[in-house]
Scaffold this motif. Structure first.
Motif, PDB file in Angstrom:
ATOM      1  N   LYS A   1      57.881  86.580 116.047  1.00 49.30           N
ATOM      2  CA  LYS A   1      58.790  87.036 117.104  1.00 49.30           C
ATOM      3  C   LYS A   1      58.041  87.646 118.282  1.00 49.30           C
ATOM      4  N   TYR A   2      56.973  88.401 117.996  1.00 50.74           N
ATOM      5  CA  TYR A   2      56.271  89.141 119.056  1.00 50.74           C
ATOM      6  C   TYR A   2      54.884  88.573 119.371  1.00 50.74           C
ATOM      7  N   TYR A   3      54.516  87.474 118.733  1.00 52.05           N
ATOM      8  CA  TYR A   3      53.211  86.839 118.965  1.00 52.05           C
ATOM      9  C   TYR A   3      52.071  87.847 118.804  1.00 52.05           C
ATOM     10  N   ILE A   4      52.185  88.673 117.781  1.00 49.92           N
ATOM     11  CA  ILE A   4      51.237  89.776 117.610  1.00 49.92           C
ATOM     12  C   ILE A   4      49.811  89.270 117.434  1.00 49.92           C
ATOM     13  N   ARG A   5      49.633  88.300 116.589  1.00 47.80           N
ATOM     14  CA  ARG A   5      48.275  87.810 116.326  1.00 47.80           C
ATOM     15  C   ARG A   5      47.799  86.789 117.353  1.00 47.80           C
ATOM     16  N   GLN A   6      48.688  86.390 118.248  1.00 43.14           N
ATOM     17  CA  GLN A   6      48.305  85.454 119.293  1.00 43.14           C
ATOM     18  C   GLN A   6      48.190  86.138 120.655  1.00 43.14           C
ATOM     19  N   ARG A   7      48.453  87.441 120.695  1.00 37.89           N
ATOM     20  CA  ARG A   7      48.500  88.142 121.979  1.00 37.89           C
ATOM     21  C   ARG A   7      47.089  88.324 122.547  1.00 37.89           C
ATOM     22  N   PHE A   8      46.961  88.031 123.832  1.00 41.70           N
ATOM     23  CA  PHE A   8      45.693  88.228 124.527  1.00 41.70           C
ATOM     24  C   PHE A   8      45.945  89.118 125.740  1.00 41.70           C
ATOM     25  N   GLY A   9      44.883  89.677 126.301  1.00 45.35           N
ATOM     26  CA  GLY A   9      45.035  90.496 127.492  1.00 45.35           C
ATOM     27  C   GLY A   9      45.039  91.973 127.148  1.00 45.35           C
ATOM     28  N   THR A  10      46.111  92.670 127.532  1.00 37.19           N
ATOM     29  CA  THR A  10      46.176  94.116 127.368  1.00 37.19           C
ATOM     30  C   THR A  10      46.116  94.519 125.903  1.00 37.19           C
ATOM     31  N   PRO A  11      45.188  95.405 125.521  1.00 33.26           N
ATOM     32  CA  PRO A  11      45.162  95.918 124.139  1.00 33.26           C
ATOM     33  C   PRO A  11      46.495  96.570 123.798  1.00 33.26           C
ATOM     34  N   SER A  12      46.941  96.391 122.561  1.00 33.76           N
ATOM     35  CA  SER A  12      48.274  96.865 122.183  1.00 33.76           C
ATOM     36  C   SER A  12      48.277  97.449 120.782  1.00 33.76           C
ATOM     37  N   VAL A  13      49.261  98.299 120.542  1.00 36.41           N
ATOM     38  CA  VAL A  13      49.653  98.675 119.190  1.00 36.41           C
ATOM     39  C   VAL A  13      51.159  98.471 119.114  1.00 36.41           C
ATOM     40  N   TYR A  14      51.673  98.338 117.890  1.00 36.62           N
ATOM     41  CA  TYR A  14      53.072  97.966 117.694  1.00 36.62           C
ATOM     42  C   TYR A  14      53.747  98.962 116.756  1.00 36.62           C
ATOM     43  N   MET A  15      54.920  99.440 117.164  1.00 39.20           N
ATOM     44  CA  MET A  15      55.702 100.360 116.346  1.00 39.20           C
ATOM     45  C   MET A  15      57.177 100.001 116.477  1.00 39.20           C
ATOM     46  N   PHE A  16      57.958 100.385 115.478  1.00 39.60           N
ATOM     47  CA  PHE A  16      59.400 100.200 115.592  1.00 39.60           C
ATOM     48  C   PHE A  16      59.978 101.217 116.574  1.00 39.60           C
ATOM     49  N   LYS A  17      61.054 100.819 117.218  1.00 39.08           N
ATOM     50  CA  LYS A  17      61.748 101.730 118.121  1.00 39.08           C
ATOM     51  C   LYS A  17      62.342 102.893 117.328  1.00 39.08           C
ATOM     52  N   ASP A  18      62.352 104.065 117.929  1.00 36.65           N
ATOM     53  CA  ASP A  18      62.788 105.275 117.230  1.00 36.65           C
ATOM     54  C   ASP A  18      64.301 105.279 117.026  1.00 36.65           C
ATOM     55  N   PRO A  19      64.774 105.859 115.899  1.00 32.53           N
ATOM     56  CA  PRO A  19      66.229 105.929 115.679  1.00 32.53           C
ATOM     57  C   PRO A  19      66.934 106.887 116.636  1.00 32.53           C
ATOM     58  N   ASP A  20      66.156 107.677 117.379  1.00 27.09           N
ATOM     59  CA  ASP A  20      66.730 108.575 118.385  1.00 27.09           C
ATOM     60  C   ASP A  20      66.202 108.156 119.756  1.00 27.09           C
ATOM     61  N   PRO A  21      66.677 107.019 120.291  1.00 23.31           N
ATOM     62  CA  PRO A  21      66.088 106.448 121.503  1.00 23.31           C
ATOM     63  C   PRO A  21      66.244 107.293 122.747  1.00 23.31           C
ATOM     64  N   ASP A  22      67.230 108.198 122.762  1.00 21.40           N
ATOM     65  CA  ASP A  22      67.413 109.054 123.933  1.00 21.40           C
ATOM     66  C   ASP A  22      66.299 110.090 124.042  1.00 21.40           C
ATOM     67  N   LYS A  23      65.603 110.321 122.929  1.00 20.77           N
ATOM     68  CA  LYS A  23      64.568 111.354 122.908  1.00 20.77           C
ATOM     69  C   LYS A  23      63.170 110.761 122.804  1.00 20.77           C
ATOM     70  N   TYR A  24      63.034 109.746 121.936  1.00 21.39           N
ATOM     71  CA  TYR A  24      61.717 109.155 121.715  1.00 21.39           C
ATOM     72  C   TYR A  24      61.802 107.631 121.838  1.00 21.39           C
ATOM     73  N   ALA A  25      60.737 107.052 122.375  1.00 24.90           N
ATOM     74  CA  ALA A  25      60.719 105.600 122.544  1.00 24.90           C
ATOM     75  C   ALA A  25      60.398 104.888 121.239  1.00 24.90           C
ATOM     76  N   LEU A  26      59.357 105.356 120.537  1.00 24.29           N
ATOM     77  CA  LEU A  26      58.874 104.665 119.355  1.00 24.29           C
ATOM     78  C   LEU A  26      58.710 105.623 118.189  1.00 24.29           C
ATOM     79  N   ASN A  27      58.715 105.061 116.969  1.00 26.21           N
ATOM     80  CA  ASN A  27      58.518 105.848 115.748  1.00 26.21           C
ATOM     81  C   ASN A  27      57.203 105.428 115.108  1.00 26.21           C
ATOM     82  N   SER A  28      56.355 106.386 114.772  1.00 24.16           N
ATOM     83  CA  SER A  28      55.009 106.077 114.293  1.00 24.16           C
ATOM     84  C   SER A  28      54.916 105.986 112.776  1.00 24.16           C
ATOM     85  N   GLY A  29      56.043 105.836 112.079  1.00 21.50           N
ATOM     86  CA  GLY A  29      56.002 105.687 110.631  1.00 21.50           C
ATOM     87  C   GLY A  29      55.414 104.360 110.187  1.00 21.50           C
TER      88      GLY A  29
END
Length: 373
Positions: free
Chosen positions: A217-245
């Motif tokens: 879905k996200y082409y994680i292993r095929q992604r080139f260019g900008t270095p990235s890390v991937y996390m799920f979106k936080d269950p409280d999106p109004d406060k936090y963008a991502l969840n680091s679990g």
């Protein structure tokens, strides 16, 4: 041909014998369910439930009939399990590792780490390398795991004891050091991809299936260019963008993101959660030259919310790929008895293992709830 009907004296048709029998059977079934449910303690006092002699089916019937309005409408669907070949699994496990951190006395005295790894091995069907960074004494986990679990002692200089307002932040900071610790272990040199999990997460279905679906879905292993890390979106999106679990890290390219994240943690010592520091990284991603990518939660990750949901899952056996429950605010809504039965089912424990009552007891203490995420 004329059809003759039987009428009683009032002029109404007489019900056929088969209909009477069917109606009587239905009454018996309803009576049986009501009788079974009456033997269970009222769910409004879930902490007093004695579940040792009550089957999940009886519990579910009771909850459905007595608490229809309270049953959650957000029970996850059964995840789709795509078939993965043995060669594909072997390739994945050759270049991918799971990373975990386990810190503090509560973690050392409990079994969160053991539960997480056992779920990976059984329902997760992951047999590859697992790296654990911990401050526990070396003997704590000696002989506990298989040879593919590598226990690393946290370096004293990496534990910044007095810098942070929230006590747990000195441990959460280790998420940004995973590549550094992995580089110290020659056995892990072939690893290209790191999948980080909080130890209060259980794996409920084949791990590679989820990893493959996210990659497609996200082409994680095929992604080139900008270095990235991937996390799920936080269950409280109004406060936090991502969840680091849950974090996906590329060992060769994600270091810029982890360095930026660690810098944000160190420069905002009053932040209560590491999610707040992630917000800072996202706000400055152009200057940091890295991208924090948000993954849609969908059915990959669930936060079971109370006894009702867990009982439903116990009965249906629909385990999400990742189940985040123990060390969180959600855990406080689950009675210890239901938690233990749920964990036993997720871990696929046999009768002997269930009778040990070793797993499923690590529910967060209310006094630390404000730091739980």
């Amino acid at each position: 041909m004329m059809i003759h009907k039987k009428f009683n004296k009032s002029g109404l048709t007489t019900p056929p014998l088969k209909a009477i029998v069917a109606l009587a059977a239905l009454v018996i079934v309803v009576f049986t369910i009501s009788f079974d449910a009456s033997s269970i303690t009222d769910s409004s006092n879930s902490s007093s439930l004695d579940l040792s002699s009550v089957s999940p089916r009886d519990l579910l019937e009771y909850q459905i009939h007595s608490n229809k309005d309270r049953l959650s409408k957000h029970i996850p669907n059964s995840p789709h399990h795509e078939e993965v070949s043995s060669s594909e699994k072997a390739k994945f496990e050759a270049d991918s590792a799971i990373a975990l951190i386990s810190f503090g006395k509560e973690a050392a005295n409990g079994t969160l780490l053991e539960q997480c790894i056992l779920s990976l091995r059984r329902r997760g069907e992951f047999d590859g390398k697992v790296m654990v960074i911990t401050d526990a004494p070396r003997e704590r986990y000696e002989g506990e795991f298989d040879e593919n679990v590598i226990i690393l002692k946290a370096k004293e200089e990496d534990i910044l004891y007095d810098r942070f307002t929230a006590p747990a932040m000195k441990y959460k900071r280790f998420k940004t050091l995973l590549i550094d610790y992995m580089d110290d272990v020659p056995e892990l040199d072939p690893i290209e991809w790191i999948y980080y999990l909080d130890i209060d997460i259980l794996v409920g279905s084949p791990f590679i299936t989820m990893a493959k679906a996210l990659n497609e879905k996200y082409y994680i292993r095929q992604r080139f260019g900008t270095p990235s890390v991937y996390m799920f979106k936080d269950p409280d999106p109004d406060k936090y963008a991502l969840n680091s679990g849950f974090i996906i890290i590329n060992r060769r390219t994600s270091d810029l993101c982890l360095d930026a994240w660690r810098n944000a943690i160190d420069t905002h010592p009053d932040a209560g959660f590491d999610q707040a520091s992630i917000n800072h990284v996202i706000e400055n991603e152009n200057s940091n030259h890295c991208k924090m990518v948000g993954l849609d939660v969908e059915d990959y990750l669930t936060y079971p919310n109370g006894d009702d949901e867990l009982i439903h899952v116990i009965f249906e056996k629909h385990f999400s790929p990742l189940i985040h429950i123990f060390n969180s605010c959600f855990a406080q809504k689950v009675s210890p008895e239901v938690m233990e039965k749920f964990v036993a089912d997720v871990l696929d424990l046999n009768d002997s293992e269930r009778n040990e009552h070793k797993y499923g007891k690590s529910v967060i203490h209310p006094s630390t709830a404000k730091w739980s995420r």
